[in-house]
Scaffold this motif. Sequence first.
Motif, PDB file in Angstrom:
ATOM      1  N   LEU A 103      -8.296   5.856  -0.222  1.00 32.96           N
ATOM      2  CA  LEU A 103      -6.997   5.468  -0.777  1.00 32.96           C
ATOM      3  C   LEU A 103      -5.914   6.463  -0.380  1.00 32.96           C
ATOM      4  O   LEU A 103      -4.777   6.073  -0.099  1.00 32.96           O
ATOM      5  N   LEU A 104      -6.271   7.751  -0.320  1.00 31.12           N
ATOM      6  CA  LEU A 104      -5.304   8.768   0.081  1.00 31.12           C
ATOM      7  C   LEU A 104      -4.774   8.501   1.480  1.00 31.12           C
ATOM      8  O   LEU A 104      -3.574   8.621   1.728  1.00 31.12           O
ATOM      9  N   ARG A 105      -5.662   8.104   2.401  1.00 33.59           N
ATOM     10  CA  ARG A 105      -5.216   7.839   3.771  1.00 33.59           C
ATOM     11  C   ARG A 105      -4.250   6.656   3.808  1.00 33.59           C
ATOM     12  O   ARG A 105      -3.243   6.680   4.520  1.00 33.59           O
ATOM     13  N   VAL A 106      -4.535   5.628   3.024  1.00 31.88           N
ATOM     14  CA  VAL A 106      -3.644   4.468   2.995  1.00 31.88           C
ATOM     15  C   VAL A 106      -2.276   4.864   2.455  1.00 31.88           C
ATOM     16  O   VAL A 106      -1.231   4.443   2.980  1.00 31.88           O
ATOM     17  N   LEU A 107      -2.260   5.687   1.416  1.00 31.28           N
ATOM     18  CA  LEU A 107      -0.984   6.098   0.823  1.00 31.28           C
ATOM     19  C   LEU A 107      -0.175   6.962   1.785  1.00 31.28           C
ATOM     20  O   LEU A 107       1.054   6.914   1.800  1.00 31.28           O
ATOM     21  N   GLN A 108      -0.883   7.758   2.581  1.00 24.12           N
ATOM     22  CA  GLN A 108      -0.189   8.640   3.516  1.00 24.12           C
ATOM     23  C   GLN A 108       0.318   7.890   4.748  1.00 24.12           C
ATOM     24  O   GLN A 108       1.463   8.068   5.169  1.00 24.12           O
ATOM     25  N   GLU A 109      -0.534   7.043   5.322  1.00 24.11           N
ATOM     26  CA  GLU A 109      -0.215   6.393   6.586  1.00 24.11           C
ATOM     27  C   GLU A 109       0.401   5.006   6.407  1.00 24.11           C
ATOM     28  O   GLU A 109       0.954   4.445   7.362  1.00 24.11           O
ATOM     29  N   ARG A 110       0.249   4.430   5.208  1.00 29.43           N
ATOM     30  CA  ARG A 110       0.690   3.061   4.944  1.00 29.43           C
ATOM     31  C   ARG A 110       0.026   2.062   5.893  1.00 29.43           C
ATOM     32  O   ARG A 110       0.627   1.071   6.315  1.00 29.43           O
ATOM     33  N   GLU A 111      -1.228   2.347   6.267  1.00 33.68           N
ATOM     34  CA  GLU A 111      -2.009   1.436   7.087  1.00 33.68           C
ATOM     35  C   GLU A 111      -3.482   1.590   6.743  1.00 33.68           C
ATOM     36  O   GLU A 111      -3.903   2.608   6.176  1.00 33.68           O
ATOM     37  N   PHE A 112      -4.280   0.594   7.056  1.00 32.50           N
ATOM     38  CA  PHE A 112      -5.702   0.601   6.730  1.00 32.50           C
ATOM     39  C   PHE A 112      -6.429  -0.318   7.699  1.00 32.50           C
ATOM     40  O   PHE A 112      -5.802  -1.026   8.504  1.00 32.50           O
TER      41      PHE A 112
END
Length: 563
Positions: free
Chosen positions: A320-329
Amino acid sequence: MAMNTQVTAARRELNVIYEISKTLATSLDVHKTFREALNYLLQALDWRRAFVVLSEPGSAELHGLCAVGLSHEESQRLKFLPGEGIVGRVYATGMPFSVPDLRTEPLFLNRTGGADQSPGACVAMLATPIRADRRTVGVLAVDYLNPQTRSNFGDDLQLLKMVSTLMGQALLLHRSVSAAHDSMQDEVRRMSKALHHSGKTGNKIEHVVGTSAPMLEVFDQVHQVAPARTTVLLRGESGTGKEVIARAIHSLSPRKREAFVSVNCAALTESLLESELFGHEKGSFTGAQGLRKGRFEMAHGGTLFLDEIGDISASFQAKLLRVLQEREFERVGGGTPVKVDVRLILATNRDLERMVKAGEFRADLYYRINVVSIQLPPLRERREDIPAMAKHFLDRFNRENARTTQFSPAAMRVLSSCYWPGNVRELENCVERTATMAHSDVITDLAFPCQGNRCLTQVLHHIEREDAVRPSRLTEIPIQERPMGPAGADAALPAPSDVSPEPVAVVAPTAVADGKPEGESERLVWAMERSGWVQAKAARLLKISPRQMGYALQKHGIEVRKF
């Protein structure tokens, strides 16, 4: 001839009283009307000077209201203490005073220099109290030259008393109207402020009932944060309405025409939560028969609400942290990055700071989601909202069930005094349950099960959970006992008046271990919560007498909660 003179004098006095009463009734400006009345007195009766002094709230002095025949400088000296001079004596005693010759009067102060204006002449002075609401509020005083030439000295004093009575009534009316006007102005300002506050917040947040200060503060924060894209963390106990506030933020934001998507993170396992949020590709796992968009994609351009964010696993926190940082998944089973434009609102009832300290929640994720934090108050901290909320739930029940049920005042007092650990959700449940089982259209205080010591949710109030509602997880802790009498009675205890607060109750604080409470106050609260706030049960749990329990609660100022 004498009879004609008396008739003429009586008519003149009657005309004076009539004209002065008309003058005093023309306006509520007492300074203006009193001055006009004094002018008429001097012209009609050939008097030399006149003035009115009044007491003022918060001042020990009498101050001049208006004067005729005095210069501006002389009027400025119209200040008297109660009992000081002729004027002060009239005010202090409430009795009129007449002086045929000021030259022989020891009480005369000559503060305005009236005796100096006519050296050698005989000057008479009349002073009478002005009374309003059965108390003296001022003094009316006049003087004139050569009283020996006037045969009606006593009549002049009687006339002055009638004038002062009219002035007292006018002054009372003025003060009553002024007080009513001030009260009305205060009410107008209060209502304007309330309407302004309501226009800013309350009326624009649907399905939220609340006018208490804590809720108005929440409404202000909602309106402040809604227009931005900033991530919002809603905090508060379970049942405080976090999802309702999240929807309000969305509806007040520029994204209100786009989707609002809600996910309860605590309701799904880690694998299901990942698929639910990010979606999956066809064939990515057994049963994945086609491509499925996740909630992030469904909320593209809108708002995604992640409830119970404190319940996600450590491994999923990293994703979830990566999604919040990059706004991609990437979808489950896929390798192509998917970019989204989503405004995130998260909610939790957990103590995230404690979880970060214990290593149960990632600190970097904590900082990423805790950008703007809004704390929702529990229902027990905004009790003034309870009547309106209870009525709201009851009105909805009546509409859905074609009923006309209403609460009695006593029933509303029961609702307002409850501790409500379940907050709004518990209140709604209690209202619907009680209304359903009510035998008449008026719900009384006896209709609530708790009045018969049968609160249907009391057993749930003490469930131990790792969140902000849960009392500390404890084991039995030894408690210092007083000497007991035969058969376990507390006959050896001294009378309440003989008991000092120091030796009463629980042992001194001990070391913290495995979540055990450190101080005796915490142990008392723990025991009361485990015992449903029944003192006798809590005393048995702590192995002390009920009397000791009562002393200990009083010593620590612990309020016994009602259900």
